[in-house]
Write a protein that holds these residues in place. Structure first.
Motif, mmCIF file in Angstrom:
data_model
loop_
_atom_site.group_PDB
_atom_site.id
_atom_site.type_symbol
_atom_site.label_atom_id
_atom_site.label_comp_id
_atom_site.label_asym_id
_atom_site.label_seq_id
_atom_site.Cartn_x
_atom_site.Cartn_y
_atom_site.Cartn_z
ATOM 1 N N ALA A 180 0.830 -1.211 0.000
ATOM 2 C CA ALA A 180 0.000 0.000 0.000
ATOM 3 C C ALA A 180 0.860 1.256 0.000
ATOM 4 O O ALA A 180 0.551 2.227 -0.700
ATOM 5 C CB ALA A 180 -0.943 -0.007 1.205
ATOM 6 N N GLU A 181 1.945 1.236 0.764
ATOM 7 C CA GLU A 181 2.853 2.390 0.800
ATOM 8 C C GLU A 181 3.502 2.607 -0.575
ATOM 9 O O GLU A 181 3.587 3.738 -1.052
ATOM 10 C CB GLU A 181 3.922 2.205 1.874
ATOM 11 C CG GLU A 181 3.399 2.339 3.283
ATOM 12 C CD GLU A 181 2.798 3.704 3.578
ATOM 13 O OE1 GLU A 181 3.393 4.733 3.176
ATOM 14 O OE2 GLU A 181 1.718 3.739 4.200
ATOM 15 N N LYS A 182 3.961 1.537 -1.199
ATOM 16 C CA LYS A 182 4.580 1.655 -2.522
ATOM 17 C C LYS A 182 3.564 2.127 -3.558
ATOM 18 O O LYS A 182 3.902 2.865 -4.475
ATOM 19 C CB LYS A 182 5.197 0.329 -2.940
ATOM 20 C CG LYS A 182 6.451 -0.018 -2.158
ATOM 21 C CD LYS A 182 7.046 -1.313 -2.659
ATOM 22 C CE LYS A 182 8.254 -1.709 -1.865
ATOM 23 N NZ LYS A 182 9.422 -0.879 -2.069
ATOM 24 N N ALA A 183 2.316 1.698 -3.420
ATOM 25 C CA ALA A 183 1.276 2.082 -4.379
ATOM 26 C C ALA A 183 1.007 3.586 -4.348
ATOM 27 O O ALA A 183 0.669 4.180 -5.374
ATOM 28 C CB ALA A 183 -0.009 1.309 -4.098
ATOM 29 N N LYS A 184 1.169 4.207 -3.186
ATOM 30 C CA LYS A 184 0.965 5.658 -3.083
ATOM 31 C C LYS A 184 1.949 6.417 -3.973
ATOM 32 O O LYS A 184 1.596 7.451 -4.545
ATOM 33 C CB LYS A 184 1.160 6.129 -1.638
ATOM 34 C CG LYS A 184 0.066 5.735 -0.708
ATOM 35 C CD LYS A 184 0.380 6.221 0.699
ATOM 36 C CE LYS A 184 -0.596 5.680 1.711
ATOM 37 N NZ LYS A 184 -0.231 6.076 3.085
ATOM 38 N N ASN A 185 3.160 5.896 -4.096
ATOM 39 C CA ASN A 185 4.198 6.574 -4.874
ATOM 40 C C ASN A 185 4.282 6.108 -6.318
ATOM 41 O O ASN A 185 5.012 6.697 -7.106
ATOM 42 C CB ASN A 185 5.562 6.376 -4.196
ATOM 43 C CG ASN A 185 5.599 7.010 -2.826
ATOM 44 O OD1 ASN A 185 5.045 8.087 -2.625
ATOM 45 N ND2 ASN A 185 6.228 6.349 -1.883
ATOM 46 N N ASN A 186 3.571 5.050 -6.651
ATOM 47 C CA ASN A 186 3.632 4.515 -8.000
ATOM 48 C C ASN A 186 2.256 3.986 -8.416
ATOM 49 O O ASN A 186 2.101 2.802 -8.716
ATOM 50 C CB ASN A 186 4.691 3.397 -8.060
ATOM 51 C CG ASN A 186 5.140 3.110 -9.467
ATOM 52 O OD1 ASN A 186 4.540 3.579 -10.433
ATOM 53 N ND2 ASN A 186 6.184 2.322 -9.596
ATOM 54 N N PRO A 187 1.239 4.850 -8.437
ATOM 55 C CA PRO A 187 -0.121 4.392 -8.693
ATOM 56 C C PRO A 187 -0.323 3.780 -10.082
ATOM 57 O O PRO A 187 -1.132 2.867 -10.237
ATOM 58 C CB PRO A 187 -0.972 5.648 -8.507
ATOM 59 C CG PRO A 187 -0.026 6.789 -8.706
ATOM 60 C CD PRO A 187 1.308 6.298 -8.230
ATOM 61 N N VAL A 188 0.402 4.259 -11.086
ATOM 62 C CA VAL A 188 0.231 3.720 -12.434
ATOM 63 C C VAL A 188 0.662 2.262 -12.482
ATOM 64 O O VAL A 188 -0.031 1.405 -13.038
ATOM 65 C CB VAL A 188 1.010 4.565 -13.473
ATOM 66 C CG1 VAL A 188 0.959 3.915 -14.837
ATOM 67 C CG2 VAL A 188 0.445 5.980 -13.522
ATOM 68 N N PHE A 189 1.800 1.942 -11.870
ATOM 69 C CA PHE A 189 2.271 0.560 -11.842
ATOM 70 C C PHE A 189 1.251 -0.338 -11.149
ATOM 71 O O PHE A 189 0.886 -1.397 -11.664
ATOM 72 C CB PHE A 189 3.627 0.446 -11.128
ATOM 73 C CG PHE A 189 4.039 -0.980 -10.895
ATOM 74 C CD1 PHE A 189 4.514 -1.765 -11.928
ATOM 75 C CD2 PHE A 189 3.931 -1.544 -9.630
ATOM 76 C CE1 PHE A 189 4.877 -3.078 -11.723
ATOM 77 C CE2 PHE A 189 4.297 -2.859 -9.404
ATOM 78 C CZ PHE A 189 4.772 -3.632 -10.450
ATOM 79 N N PHE A 190 0.759 0.070 -9.982
ATOM 80 C CA PHE A 190 -0.156 -0.786 -9.235
ATOM 81 C C PHE A 190 -1.524 -0.869 -9.896
ATOM 82 O O PHE A 190 -2.191 -1.905 -9.808
ATOM 83 C CB PHE A 190 -0.215 -0.366 -7.767
ATOM 84 C CG PHE A 190 0.991 -0.851 -7.021
ATOM 85 C CD1 PHE A 190 1.028 -2.133 -6.503
ATOM 86 C CD2 PHE A 190 2.116 -0.052 -6.888
ATOM 87 C CE1 PHE A 190 2.150 -2.612 -5.849
ATOM 88 C CE2 PHE A 190 3.244 -0.522 -6.238
ATOM 89 C CZ PHE A 190 3.260 -1.804 -5.710
#
Length: 143
Positions: free
Chosen positions: A73-83
């Motif tokens: 979830a933390e990584k998704a905040k900084n890379n929403p397109v990838f997730f």
């Protein structure tokens, strides 16, 4: 070491014991082995309809990405397109909320994952960790 049904049951029982002691909303708890196969599942009375699906997505997401869903979830905040791309892949189950935790032996080998759904992500995660803690002594590597 493999994740046995007996060990999965102890994780679920530890999770639910913690949940009841802490007045957590009704939960669904699933334990998957390292290949993402369901080993055990319980749904408490009054847990809502999609709780199993969310718990499964949390556990599978942790296995598929290789780390707990809080980190995902933390990584998704900084890379929403990838997730967004990952979640659009057919067949991928990934919930971007805490409560999907890897189960590792004492050597750090991934044995499986537990997924919890029913309360907030933070509370679900506390319950998952309590379930894993209930079997910590049994997670010794036989290698």
């Amino acid at each position: 070491m493999t994740l046995t049904l007996a060990l999965a049951d102890k994780i679920i029982d530890g999770t639910l014991r913690y949940a009841r002691e802490n007045n957590v909303n009704p939960l669904a708890v699933v334990v998957l082995d390292a290949g993402a196969h369901p080993v055990a599942f319980k749904r408490e009375d009054k847990a809502s309809l999609y709780r199993f699906d969310i718990a499964m997505a949390k556990a599978k997401g942790a296995l598929g990405m290789g780390f707990n869903t809080r980190g995902i979830a933390e990584k998704a905040k900084n890379n929403p397109v990838f997730f967004a791309s990952v979640t659009a892949i057919s067949g991928v189950e990934l919930a971007l909320s805490p409560g999907g935790n890897l189960i590792k032996d004492s050597q750090g080998n991934i044995l499986g994952a537990v997924g919890i759904s029913g309360d907030t992500g933070e509370v679900d995660e506390h319950c998952a960790l309590a379930g894993i803690d209930a079997v910590t002594g049994e997670l010794e590597s036989k290698a």
